[in-house]
Write an enzyme that holds these catalytic residues in place. Structure first.
Site, short mmCIF file in Angstrom:
data_model
loop_
_atom_site.label_atom_id
_atom_site.label_comp_id
_atom_site.label_asym_id
_atom_site.label_seq_id
_atom_site.Cartn_x
_atom_site.Cartn_y
_atom_site.Cartn_z
N GLU A 1 0.89 -1.17 0.00
CA GLU A 1 0.00 0.00 0.00
C GLU A 1 0.92 1.21 0.00
OE1 GLU A 1 -3.30 0.31 0.06
OE2 GLU A 1 -3.82 -1.81 0.19
N CYS B 1 -2.51 9.28 2.29
CA CYS B 1 -2.15 8.70 0.99
C CYS B 1 -3.24 8.91 -0.04
CB CYS B 1 -1.84 7.22 1.16
SG CYS B 1 -3.21 6.33 1.89
P1 NAD Z 1 8.09 5.26 4.68
O1 NAD Z 1 7.92 4.34 3.56
O2 NAD Z 1 9.38 5.99 4.84
O3 NAD Z 1 7.84 4.49 6.05
C1 NAD Z 1 6.70 3.68 6.25
C2 NAD Z 1 6.96 2.74 7.38
O4 NAD Z 1 7.96 1.86 6.97
C3 NAD Z 1 7.49 3.44 8.63
O5 NAD Z 1 7.07 2.82 9.79
C4 NAD Z 1 8.97 3.32 8.48
O6 NAD Z 1 9.63 3.36 9.71
C5 NAD Z 1 9.05 1.96 7.85
N1 NAD Z 1 10.28 1.77 7.10
C6 NAD Z 1 11.11 2.70 6.59
N2 NAD Z 1 12.16 2.12 6.02
C7 NAD Z 1 11.97 0.79 6.17
C8 NAD Z 1 12.71 -0.35 5.78
N3 NAD Z 1 13.88 -0.27 5.11
N4 NAD Z 1 12.22 -1.56 6.12
C9 NAD Z 1 11.04 -1.66 6.77
N5 NAD Z 1 10.31 -0.63 7.15
C10 NAD Z 1 10.78 0.58 6.85
O7 NAD Z 1 6.88 6.26 4.59
P2 NAD Z 1 6.49 7.43 5.54
O8 NAD Z 1 7.12 8.68 5.03
O9 NAD Z 1 6.67 7.08 6.97
O10 NAD Z 1 4.94 7.42 5.25
C11 NAD Z 1 4.39 8.09 4.22
C12 NAD Z 1 4.15 7.18 3.04
O11 NAD Z 1 3.20 6.18 3.34
C13 NAD Z 1 3.55 7.98 1.90
O12 NAD Z 1 4.18 7.64 0.70
C14 NAD Z 1 2.11 7.54 1.91
O13 NAD Z 1 1.44 7.69 0.70
C15 NAD Z 1 2.22 6.14 2.31
N6 NAD Z 1 0.91 5.68 2.79
C16 NAD Z 1 0.21 4.81 2.03
C17 NAD Z 1 -1.04 4.39 2.43
C18 NAD Z 1 -1.85 3.42 1.60
O14 NAD Z 1 -2.75 2.81 2.14
N7 NAD Z 1 -1.56 3.24 0.35
C19 NAD Z 1 -1.56 4.86 3.64
C20 NAD Z 1 -0.81 5.75 4.39
C21 NAD Z 1 0.44 6.14 3.96
#
Ligand code: NAD
Length: 483
Positions: free
Chosen positions: A253, A287
């Site tokens: 997602e 998102c």
């Molecule tokens: P991110 O991808 O940096 O982090 C998301 C989560 O993954 C966090 O908990 C982070 O700590 C973790 N993470 C980061 N690096 C990782 C790794 N190497 N391995 C495992 N986990 C890791 O995103 P963000 O900036 O925290 O969140 C915003 C993003 O999330 C935006 O792109 C948004 O669109 C997306 N989002 C998508 C949905 C959906 O349902 N499609 C919903 C909410 C947010």
């Protein structure tokens, strides 16, 4: 039914909360004040390994637990989360920043997830198929995929992990959740509800810490059979590479950049007002946020005027103030990202019609003024990068083909929206948009009973609806010869 006060700050392992094996911790801060909210345990490799072992044993027991019992645990969890919503919301607002009303709504939506999957737990259907010969019996069943590793973002710190926990538990999987380190307490509230609802030890673990290190360790384990991420496209790409080594079943997602097509046959002011309120919800950190307003050229001026007027009525402030409609951004990185998007657009010729930068009334906290941009050139970063910020570009189109070309002009395809009074336009536009979800004359999409998810680089897999259980099950076909 009493709320767990204080919210547990340990790692949830083996049915209880405990300190990290090496005693490590991390500090959670309030985005409105930058002050410390809590100190929570940060998982070491030993803790990750303990979670894997616990989830292995948890899965062995939970998959043999009947669906009615699993359903009962999920139902009680939903009831607890509803009863706790107001107190839980205060915890979420303190660590994530969103206004209390939005935080309360998130806990109620989280309860809906558990309610929905309490029902779906008893509706995991298979089928029988007549084979080539009359002595053949073919049955097709859905079985739980196994131990799940789940990662989710901080913007909806209770709802996003629950969209994974609820379907996984419904079908008999165990799950290890890594809570977003910016807002882990909200996830712990969900864990506390499940614990109180009678979830057996090992079926759920909650880790907090360096998610890159945790994911590397978890995904290397042969015990883990499924990966689910809600996060950005770049992190999705990293985790998919890792998952490829183990041929893991995955759900992604990822980000979105939702177009809103506004045709001239609508009440322009009313739609603009709706759009402004929705765009700045959770300070644009959603998102599915409407984030590119593509408006017919004949109504552009009227739309911008009404959008700016509605934006100027929004109250920026700490989420804990009941008058606040737009809270702070969650962290300093997001403020820098918003500044970059505005500066880039302006340097290419865009006009700032509202907001435009940090809110200087606050000496502390990550406050940014709701911003509206017009005359945005096609190469501006804000039209291609997911903004995840309170920055709203308004564009124009001349006809449906052009509107669809603009809408489909990014690699993302999560949410999209169409406003029109014409049925034919509604059909053609919603069919022509490349997105996993389309709202027609509404900006509300996320609901437990419908499949939430994207296409293109927004990912794959669906959360919610009847489709939600598919990501946590595998299909087993049995061919029985009776001759
Ligand atoms: P991110 O991808 O940096 O982090 C998301 C989560 O993954 C966090 O908990 C982070 O700590 C973790 N993470 C980061 N690096 C990782 C790794 N190497 N391995 C495992 N986990 C890791 O995103 P963000 O900036 O925290 O969140 C915003 C993003 O999330 C935006 O792109 C948004 O669109 C997306 N989002 C998508 C949905 C959906 O349902 N499609 C919903 C909410 C947010």
């Amino acid at each position: 039914m009493t709320f767990p006060n204080p919210v547990p700050t340990g790692l949830y392992l083996d049915g209880g909360w405990r300190a990290a094996a090496d005693g490590a911790s991390l500090v959670v801060t309030d985005p409105a004040t930058e002050e410390r909210v809590a100190e929570v345990a940060a998982a070491s490799e030993t803790d990750v390994d303990a979670a894997v072992e616990s989830a292995r044993a948890g899965f062995a027991a939970w998959r043999r637990t009947d669906p009615w019992t699993r359903s009962g645990v999920l139902r009680r969890t939903a009831e607890l989360l509803r009863a706790w919503a107001a107190e839980a919301a205060a915890v979420m607002t303190a660590e994530q920043g969103k206004p209390l009303a939005e935080a309360t709504a998130e806990f109620l939506a989280t309860a809906d997830q558990f309610d929905w999957y309490a029902d779906e737990a008893r509706r995991v259907y298979g089928r029988t198929v007549d084979g080539h010969s009359t002595s053949q019996r073919i049955t097709v069943r859905r079985e739980p995929v196994g131990v799940v590793a789940a990662f989710s973002a901080w913007n909806f710190p209770a709802l996003l992990p629950s969209r994974k926990i609820a379907p996984a538990l419904a079908v008999g999987c165990s799950i290890i959740v890594t809570a977003a380190e910016e807002a882990p307490l909200s996830t712990q509230v969900v864990a506390a509800a499940l614990h109180r609802a009678g979830l057996p030890a090992g079926v759920l673990s909650v880790l907090v810490g360096d998610s890159a290190a945790i994911s590397a360790r978890l995904l290397a384990s042969p015990v883990v059979r499924k990966l689910s991420l809600t996060g950005s496209v770049p992190v999705g790409r990293i985790l998919l590479h890792t998952a490829a080594d183990r041929i893991l079943k995955t759900s992604m997602e990822l980000g979105g950049h939702a177009p809103v097509l506004v045709f001239p046959d609508v009440d322009v002011s009313a739609v603009a007002e709706l759009c402004a309120k929705a765009k700045f919800r959770n300070t644009g950190q959603v998102c599915a946020s409407p984030s590119r307003f593509v408006v017919h050229e004949s109504i552009h001026a009227e739309f911008v005027d009404a959008f700016v007027a509605a934006t100027s009525k929004l109250e920026v402030g700490p989420g804990s103030d009941p008058n606040t409609s737009v809270g702070p951004l969650s962290n300093a990185r997001r403020v820098a990202a918003a500044e970059h998007l505005v500066a880039d657009a302006v340097s290419r010729g865009a006009r700032v019609a509202a907001g435009g930068g940090r809110d200087d009334r606050f000496t502390k906290g990550h406050f940014f003024r709701p911003t509206v941009l017009t005359d945005v050139p096609a190469d501006a970063a804000v039209l291609h990068e997911e903004p995840f910020a309170p920055v709203a570009p308004v564009l124009t189109f001349a006809d449906l083909d052009e509107a669809l070309a603009v809408a489909n002009g990014t690699e993302l395809g999560l949410a999209s929206y169409v406003f029109t009074g014409d049925l034919r336009t509604a059909f053609l536009a919603s069919e022509g948009i490349e997105a996993g979800m389309v709202g027609v004359n509404t900006l509300a999409l996320a609901t437990a009973e419908a499949p939430f998810g994207g296409v293109k680089q927004s990912g794959f897999g669906r959360e919610g609806g009847a489709e939600g259980v598919e990501d946590y099950t595998t299909v087993k076909y049995v061919n029985m010869e009776l001759a």
